[in-house]
Design an enzyme around this catalytic site. Structure first.
Site, PDB file in Angstrom:
ATOM      1  N   ARG A  76       0.866  -1.184   0.000  1.00 39.20           N
ATOM      2  CA  ARG A  76       0.000   0.000   0.000  1.00 39.20           C
ATOM      3  C   ARG A  76       0.902   1.235   0.000  1.00 39.20           C
ATOM      4  NH1 ARG A  76      -2.689   3.041   4.826  1.00 39.20           N
ATOM      5  NH2 ARG A  76      -3.902   4.552   3.652  1.00 39.20           N
ATOM      6  N   HIS A 121      -2.936  10.829   0.687  1.00 43.95           N
ATOM      7  CA  HIS A 121      -2.352  10.624   2.015  1.00 43.95           C
ATOM      8  C   HIS A 121      -1.599  11.912   2.339  1.00 43.95           C
ATOM      9  CE1 HIS A 121      -1.052   7.244   4.940  1.00 43.95           C
ATOM     10  NE2 HIS A 121      -0.675   8.381   5.474  1.00 43.95           N
ATOM     11  N   GLU A 166      -7.593   8.661   6.447  1.00 42.81           N
ATOM     12  CA  GLU A 166      -7.825   9.293   7.749  1.00 42.81           C
ATOM     13  C   GLU A 166      -8.411  10.702   7.708  1.00 42.81           C
ATOM     14  OE1 GLU A 166      -4.350   8.966  10.209  1.00 42.81           O
ATOM     15  OE2 GLU A 166      -4.626   6.824  10.463  1.00 42.81           O
ATOM     16  N   ASN A 308      -7.518   1.815   9.917  1.00 49.52           N
ATOM     17  CA  ASN A 308      -6.207   2.081  10.536  1.00 49.52           C
ATOM     18  C   ASN A 308      -6.404   2.056  12.034  1.00 49.52           C
ATOM     19  OD1 ASN A 308      -5.186   2.564   7.998  1.00 49.52           O
ATOM     20  ND2 ASN A 308      -4.699   4.721   8.343  1.00 49.52           N
ATOM     21  N   TYR A 310      -4.161   2.168  15.884  1.00 54.03           N
ATOM     22  CA  TYR A 310      -2.920   2.197  16.662  1.00 54.03           C
ATOM     23  C   TYR A 310      -3.160   1.954  18.138  1.00 54.03           C
ATOM     24  CZ  TYR A 310      -0.516   3.632  12.463  1.00 54.03           C
ATOM     25  OH  TYR A 310       0.014   3.639  11.200  1.00 54.03           O
ATOM     26  N   GLU A 378      -3.594  -0.069   8.150  1.00 52.06           N
ATOM     27  CA  GLU A 378      -2.421   0.322   8.947  1.00 52.06           C
ATOM     28  C   GLU A 378      -2.556  -0.201  10.362  1.00 52.06           C
ATOM     29  OE1 GLU A 378      -1.322   4.533   9.191  1.00 52.06           O
ATOM     30  OE2 GLU A 378      -1.812   4.755   7.065  1.00 52.06           O
TER      31      GLU A 378
HETATM   32  C1  GBH Z   1      -1.165   7.229  10.655  1.00 52.37           C
HETATM   33  O1  GBH Z   1      -1.837   8.223  11.328  1.00 52.37           O
HETATM   34  C2  GBH Z   1      -0.818   7.834   9.348  1.00 52.37           C
HETATM   35  O2  GBH Z   1      -1.725   7.434   8.354  1.00 52.37           O
HETATM   36  C3  GBH Z   1       0.599   7.565   8.933  1.00 52.37           C
HETATM   37  O3  GBH Z   1       0.922   8.394   7.883  1.00 52.37           O
HETATM   38  C4  GBH Z   1       1.494   7.725  10.132  1.00 52.37           C
HETATM   39  O4  GBH Z   1       2.845   7.725   9.785  1.00 52.37           O
HETATM   40  C5  GBH Z   1       1.176   6.622  11.087  1.00 52.37           C
HETATM   41  O5  GBH Z   1      -0.157   6.712  11.462  1.00 52.37           O
HETATM   42  C6  GBH Z   1       2.022   6.580  12.341  1.00 52.37           C
HETATM   43  O6  GBH Z   1       1.756   7.643  13.196  1.00 52.37           O
HETATM   44  O7  GBH Z   1      -4.259   7.152  21.799  1.00 52.37           O
HETATM   45  O8  GBH Z   1      -6.039   5.928  20.783  1.00 52.37           O
HETATM   46  O9  GBH Z   1      -5.860   8.277  20.418  1.00 52.37           O
HETATM   47  C7  GBH Z   1      -1.892   8.001  12.684  1.00 52.37           C
HETATM   48  C8  GBH Z   1      -2.945   8.739  13.354  1.00 52.37           C
HETATM   49  C9  GBH Z   1      -3.835   9.368  15.361  1.00 52.37           C
HETATM   50  C10 GBH Z   1      -2.761   7.266  15.231  1.00 52.37           C
HETATM   51  C11 GBH Z   1      -3.718   9.355  16.830  1.00 52.37           C
HETATM   52  C12 GBH Z   1      -2.684   7.211  16.704  1.00 52.37           C
HETATM   53  C13 GBH Z   1      -3.657   8.029  18.715  1.00 52.37           C
HETATM   54  C14 GBH Z   1      -4.132   6.735  19.279  1.00 52.37           C
HETATM   55  N1  GBH Z   1      -2.786   8.639  14.772  1.00 52.37           N
HETATM   56  N2  GBH Z   1      -3.742   8.001  17.279  1.00 52.37           N
HETATM   57  S1  GBH Z   1      -5.140   7.026  20.648  1.00 52.37           S
END
Ligand code: GBH
Length: 482
Positions: A76, A121, A166, A308, A310, A378
């Site tokens: 991707r 992006h 996003e 996505n 995290y 992601e």
């Molecule tokens: C992604 O965005 C992007 O698409 C990418 O480009 C970037 O490099 C990658 O992540 C790594 O950061 O504590 O539950 O609120 C990430 C967007 C938003 C992900 C905030 C983590 C916090 C998790 N981020 N989020 S939380």
């Protein structure tokens, strides 16, 4: 040991601005991140920019070597809008931009790696930002025209399109705050204006695919939404409510118009923003409305749910004091505070390790979005560097374990999994300081030497065996060359 479901596709991801470099090569024009990094380097924690980044524009064949080494089913990556269309508009296609992406796609296919393309992006051409960017409703047409160019040029070979990555990060961080480009800080306004326009632009590009290309090209087209999970800190009715509100602001704002049967923005968000706006003396809600025609136009416009994820956060209302956040603002509209509880913090404050959160987020999507095919576009873990990245391997293991629970026990329809990221890259407002790569990149070396981390070897093994091994002490030996 757990067996991965048969047919679950495994890949890795990157994004153009974060890796390509060559920011002004030939006729490429600046995007909003070039502008932010050049004019306001203090916005980036280490003052770096992505003028050169990983130099993937120059060294793309090495990226393909790494993809082959890991053995991914797909890659991707994203297209830089101003590299392909230097005017932003579809009146002029850059010859050099076209050749770069065309060669890249052909090279992937020649190596049996499926290209998965993200159209947007974060590379908004600066000249479109000067006209309002995502705050201007006309962007639906501009984005639609760009999408049509992509389908025409590459759709004979590309069968998986992610329209926009996003929406929340684009709109809240960029227009409602100063964290990300274009750093407009129109708090309480910009995030909602852009939410509607992004959803409309996505829908427009999907309709173009559906009506003009699907029959001949036979691919799929959908949106990727940041689906970090939110729930109440405790089971008290107040906290439960806070959690339910928070997930609707975080995810529902973008998913509800597209994936729900009812369409439009979610009820909870309409109610809260409407009530706060009235208290604040606004004649109308700060949240725009969709007309009945727009609701119908947008509903059902995604062939899959791009997911996505995290981390997760836990919300509570009892301790919330108005004035904690700017008024008006998105956070004040939620009207609750969050905590990470006692979970393990990653190097990057935003990645707290909460593996069961991904299972909850997947089931939330299943239950609230009409059980769509889910492409995990992601998932990944940031560190401050080092080749023996045991913490990253542990994150991947535990999150994948939880994903398997969601598939096997909750019946979530997960089609693919994508690790973020193939290589260390420019991590937006964190610059080069935070590393997400399976491969390390030496940014002091003019050739940007790439070295496999233990996690690259671990992921390679996962892909070849299709077995998830749960022993956190089992860290692969490093290798000198790939
Ligand atoms: C992604 O965005 C992007 O698409 C990418 O480009 C970037 O490099 C990658 O992540 C790594 O950061 O504590 O539950 O609120 C990430 C967007 C938003 C992900 C905030 C983590 C916090 C998790 N981020 N989020 S939380």
């Amino acid at each position: 040991m757990r067996k991965l479901p048969q047919g679950l596709k495994l890949g890795v991801a990157t994004a153009a601005y974060q890796i390509e470099g060559a920011w002004n090569f030939a006729d490429k024009t600046p995007n909003i991140w070039d502008t932010l990094c050049h004019n306001n380097p203090e916005s980036i924690s280490d003052g770096t920019n992505a003028d050169d980044a990983c130099k993937s524009f120059e060294f793309y064949k090495r990226d393909i070597d790494m993809l082959k080494f890991v053995g991914v089913d797909f890659y991707r990556f994203s297209i830089s809008w101003p590299r392909l269309l230097p005017n932003g508009f579809a009146n002029k296609i850059s010859e050099i931009g076209y050749e770069y992406y065309n060669n890249f796609i052909n090279e992937l296919l020649a190596n049996n790696i499926e290209p998965v393309i993200t159209m947007y992006h974060w590379d908004l051409p600066q000249n479109l930002q000067d006209l309002g960017g995502w705050a201007n409703p006309l962007i639906a047409d501009w984005f639609g025209d760009y999408a049509r160019v992509l389908y025409k040029l590459f759709g004979d070979r590309v069968k998986m399109w992610v329209t926009i990555n996003e929406p929340k990060q684009i709109g809240l961080m960029g227009y409602g705050m100063t964290r990300m480009a274009p750093a407009l800080n129109a708090t309480g306004i910009g995030e909602y204006l852009t939410a509607k326009n992004i959803v409309m632009a996505h829908a427009r590009s999907w309709h173009i695919y559906n009506e003009e290309f699907r029959d001949t090209q036979k691919g799929v087209c959908g949106i990727t939404i940041a689906t970090d999970f939110r729930e109440g800190v405790t089971d008290s009715p107040e906290d439960l409510e806070a959690g339910l509100d928070a997930i609707e602001f975080e995810v529902g704002l973008y998913s509800h118009p597209i994936f729900s049967s009812k369409g439009g923005f979610p009820e909870r968000v309409i109610k809260r923003v409407g009530a706060r706006s009235a208290e604040q003396g606004y004649p109308n809600s700060r949240l725009p409305e969709f007309t009945p025609e727009e609701i119908e136009y947008v509903k059902g416009t995604s062939d899959f749910y791009g997911f996505n994820h995290y981390s997760s956060k836990f919300y509570t209302r009892s301790a919330y004091k108005p004035g904690t956040y700017a008024i008006p603002s998105y956070d004040d509209d939620i009207g609750a505070d969050f905590t990470y509880l006692d979970y393990e913090k990653g190097a990057v404050p935003h990645v707290t390790v909460i593996p069961h959160g991904i299972r909850k987020a997947l089931t939330w999507v299943k239950d609230n979005c009409n059980n769509p095919p889910i492409f995990i576009t992601e998932n990944g873990f940031g560190t401050f560097g080092g080749l023996k990245d045991a913490t990253r391997i542990s994150y991947y293991r535990r999150y994948l374990d939880s994903i398997l629970d969601a598939i096997e026990q909750d019946g979530c329809n997960v089609v693919s999994y994508t690790a973020w990221s193939l290589i260390d890259n420019f991590e937006w407002s964190s610059g080069l300081s935070i590393k997400f790569g399976l491969f390390e990149v030496d940014f002091d070396d003019e050739n940007r030497k790439r070295t496999a981390r233990a996690s690259a070897l671990w992921y390679k093994k996962l892909i070849s065996t299709r077995m998830l091994d749960s022993n956190d002490d089992d860290i692969p030996e490093l290798v000198e060359h790939i």
